[in-house]
Design a protein around this motif. Sequence first.
Motif, PDB file in Angstrom:
ATOM      1  N   GLU A 352       0.832  -1.200   0.000  1.00  0.00           N
ATOM      2  CA  GLU A 352       0.000   0.000   0.000  1.00  0.00           C
ATOM      3  C   GLU A 352       0.873   1.260   0.000  1.00  0.00           C
ATOM      4  OE1 GLU A 352      -4.022  -0.980   2.438  1.00  0.00           O
ATOM      5  OE2 GLU A 352      -2.169  -1.546   3.466  1.00  0.00           O
ATOM      6  N   VAL A 355       2.577   1.771  -3.547  1.00  0.00           N
ATOM      7  CA  VAL A 355       1.682   2.282  -4.596  1.00  0.00           C
ATOM      8  C   VAL A 355       1.335   3.744  -4.325  1.00  0.00           C
ATOM      9  CG1 VAL A 355      -0.581   2.036  -5.682  1.00  0.00           C
ATOM     10  CG2 VAL A 355       0.753  -0.008  -5.118  1.00  0.00           C
ATOM     11  N   LEU A 445      -9.827   5.913  -1.093  1.00  0.00           N
ATOM     12  CA  LEU A 445      -8.833   4.896  -1.449  1.00  0.00           C
ATOM     13  C   LEU A 445      -9.288   4.050  -2.626  1.00  0.00           C
ATOM     14  CD1 LEU A 445      -6.032   4.063  -0.502  1.00  0.00           C
ATOM     15  CD2 LEU A 445      -7.078   2.314   0.929  1.00  0.00           C
ATOM     16  N   HIS A 446     -10.599   3.772  -2.702  1.00  0.00           N
ATOM     17  CA  HIS A 446     -11.108   2.990  -3.837  1.00  0.00           C
ATOM     18  C   HIS A 446     -10.853   3.721  -5.152  1.00  0.00           C
ATOM     19  CE1 HIS A 446     -12.745   0.608  -0.735  1.00  0.00           C
ATOM     20  NE2 HIS A 446     -13.810   1.339  -0.489  1.00  0.00           N
ATOM     21  N   TRP A 449      -7.035   3.620  -5.942  1.00  0.00           N
ATOM     22  CA  TRP A 449      -6.570   2.332  -6.476  1.00  0.00           C
ATOM     23  C   TRP A 449      -7.023   2.142  -7.925  1.00  0.00           C
ATOM     24  CZ3 TRP A 449      -3.153   2.504  -3.387  1.00  0.00           C
ATOM     25  CH2 TRP A 449      -3.050   1.953  -2.121  1.00  0.00           C
ATOM     26  N   GLY A 452      -6.020   6.230  -9.765  1.00  0.00           N
ATOM     27  CA  GLY A 452      -4.857   7.001  -9.357  1.00  0.00           C
ATOM     28  C   GLY A 452      -5.176   8.488  -9.269  1.00  0.00           C
ATOM     29  N   THR A 558       3.730  -7.154  -5.249  1.00  0.00           N
ATOM     30  CA  THR A 558       3.010  -5.872  -5.213  1.00  0.00           C
ATOM     31  C   THR A 558       2.043  -5.765  -6.381  1.00  0.00           C
ATOM     32  OG1 THR A 558       4.871  -4.779  -4.112  1.00  0.00           O
ATOM     33  CG2 THR A 558       3.271  -3.363  -5.206  1.00  0.00           C
ATOM     34  N   PHE A 562      -1.917  -5.509  -6.045  1.00  0.00           N
ATOM     35  CA  PHE A 562      -2.604  -4.341  -6.579  1.00  0.00           C
ATOM     36  C   PHE A 562      -3.721  -4.735  -7.540  1.00  0.00           C
ATOM     37  CE2 PHE A 562      -2.253  -0.136  -9.048  1.00  0.00           C
ATOM     38  CZ  PHE A 562      -3.095   0.508  -8.152  1.00  0.00           C
ATOM     39  N   ALA A 565      -6.516  -5.734  -5.252  1.00  0.00           N
ATOM     40  CA  ALA A 565      -6.985  -4.564  -4.494  1.00  0.00           C
ATOM     41  C   ALA A 565      -7.856  -3.671  -5.370  1.00  0.00           C
ATOM     42  CB  ALA A 565      -5.791  -3.773  -3.951  1.00  0.00           C
ATOM     43  N   ARG A 566      -7.489  -3.522  -6.645  1.00  0.00           N
ATOM     44  CA  ARG A 566      -8.277  -2.705  -7.563  1.00  0.00           C
ATOM     45  C   ARG A 566      -9.640  -3.337  -7.823  1.00  0.00           C
ATOM     46  NH1 ARG A 566      -7.124  -2.066 -12.377  1.00  0.00           N
ATOM     47  NH2 ARG A 566      -7.723   0.103 -12.709  1.00  0.00           N
ATOM     48  N   SER A 569     -11.758  -2.733  -4.893  1.00  0.00           N
ATOM     49  CA  SER A 569     -12.125  -1.316  -4.882  1.00  0.00           C
ATOM     50  C   SER A 569     -13.242  -1.025  -5.873  1.00  0.00           C
ATOM     51  CB  SER A 569     -10.901  -0.450  -5.200  1.00  0.00           C
ATOM     52  OG  SER A 569      -9.942  -0.536  -4.172  1.00  0.00           O
TER      53      SER A 569
END
Length: 693
Positions: A352, A355, A445-446, A449, A452, A558, A562, A565-566, A569
């Motif tokens: 986290e 990124v 944060l959503h 991710w 950007g 990572t 990611f 995580a995306r 999100s």
Amino acid sequence: MQQRKEKRRLFAAADDSAMMKQIQATHQPDGREVDVKPIIQIVDQVLIQLIARSIEGHHEKSENEKLEAAAALAEFDMLDSLAFVIHKISCELSCKCSGSGDAHGSTMVLLNYLSSYAWHGKVVLTLASFSVVFGEFWLVAEMSTKENNTLAKSVALLKQLPDIVENSSSLMPQFDAVNKLVKASLDVTMCIVKFKELPTQYISEDSPPMSLATAYIPIAAYWVIRSIVACSSQISGFIGMRNESMSSATEAWELSSLAHKMASIYEHLNNQLDQCYRAIEERMQIEAFHNLVRLFETVHIDNMKILRALIYAKDDFPPLIDGTTKAKTSLEILRRKHVLLLISDLDLSQEEIMVLDNLYKDARARGEGHYEMVWIPVVEKSSWNEAANQKFEYLQSMMAWYSVRDPFIIEPSVIKYIKEVWNFTKKAIVVALDPQGRLSSPNALHMIWIWGNLAFPFTREKEESMWKQEIWSLELLVDGIDPSVLEWMTEGKFICLYGGEDLEWISKFTTAALSVAKAGGFELEMVYVGKSNAKERMQKMINTFATRKFSYYWPNVTSIWFFWARLESMLYSKLQHGRTVENDEIMSEVMTVLSFDGSDQGWAIFCRGASEMARAKGDTALTSLLEFDKWKENIDKLGLVQALKDYLDQLHTPHHCNRLILPGSTGGIPQKVVCAECGRQMEKYFMYRCCVE
């Protein structure tokens, strides 16, 4: 034996009750207020010095002590009437408390004399009067030892006071007992005064901690005064003892017994005081919480009131650390800027941070979306130790943005607001504030991710605008992770994203896919995207891929983290906007991929171009490749992806078991989730997981 103990307790309770009635009968306050603070400061100065003298003999005050005493005296402005009261009580202590008289009777005389004062006033005035008696004794006794002070020597002779230098060893037991009792009485007096100083707007006399203390203070005041009577009796006993034996073990024992009782009273009162402080702190934090709520409902010209309320309201030291220079910085650096508050515990992952670091530095390099970021760690004071402090400093050292220099400058009311209003539980959130301190997003944060810095200024309106520009595509899936995949897409190559941990299936699937590409005469690129929430296992898979060369893979965890995580999100972003799988294709496809990941099988997504996509679970995907001959004739007519998709539909059976695993600490978990494959409502189960890899 047991009966005798019970009788003793019964009589003791009856005696205590009778004494309490007697004590309360003397209490007839007339409302007069006594400013005890300057008096207790002087008393403290006097008694501490006298105790030091009796222990060490002749004691010359240091310059600091002289300055402190002078400062206290300068602030002391006693009324004449109060001085007379102290003089009168001093006379009572000097005259009526001498010898082996009735200590209880002398105590009641003083209580009756002080009947018009509040309880804290009674004990402070009595202690002040004793300070005069004790101080006068020591002034004469100490100064009489000096060769050139004939006045003091004469007074000491008239009083027949013992020589404190010659008899220091024999006097020590008495002085030691007096000192301990005086110190214990002073402690209890200070405690009683602190109860009087409690802010009445935050605690009522009727509330349990305060009401219990109020009921106990009269008996505590009685024993303070009785202890002072005992000490005065001991001091008065020194008169006329110049040439007599100094041994008095019985009196020393009585004083020690009283000191023990006073220590017990102090412990009880101090415990009640601590409970009152906790109750007051709780009320103050509730008030601060509601003030914070109102503050966010108010329009401001800049963000400083909000930031001071959230981070640190005082001006005594700079509360921030600049992540780039590591210098201490004031909140002023954030004035009228967009501010992102990164809120997390100490389990914030390196992925986290990495990124966010890339995005933060990229925004500065491009001059896009000028915002600042501040890390606010949410930690428990009860579990804070050196290891936690080292972890805090380590995470802080990794950050290029600002962070609070001390986690505990964040008020409990702010932590309560963060948890209850912004729904922080465990997973990190990023709260976006605009230059006026208004809330842009309770969790950006959503957006960060998914898009950007393109999502700046991270408002709900911007999020809606970004979604309107999106379709379900390979670009949405891997944007910002791997430029190679996007290059293959523009080149029109056949691309396969696949995941899972079953090495046997991976080996069969990749072999079959390469065979189909060779037989069909088209270029195939395969990308392994792993599995979510399995960093250690993914590192092992990366090592295996490096050795066995199944296909192209992301060489660091990572990128894998990611990717997932995306996807999570995307789901939560859609949920926050009230979307469902029935009315939103992107949400439906995201949930399908997440349910693939929740299964024990592998899975695959086949793509060509921006939006041609087909997906399937492991066994179905493998079967479709092994049976390439059955659908290859449709490629010319339908295209590669559509032909594959139609064949996957033929292989589909109504029998399936899909699992969708969502982190429960993220917030926004939907009450109803339908299966992306068949549209039926999915059953909800609770899963508790601890993954130590």
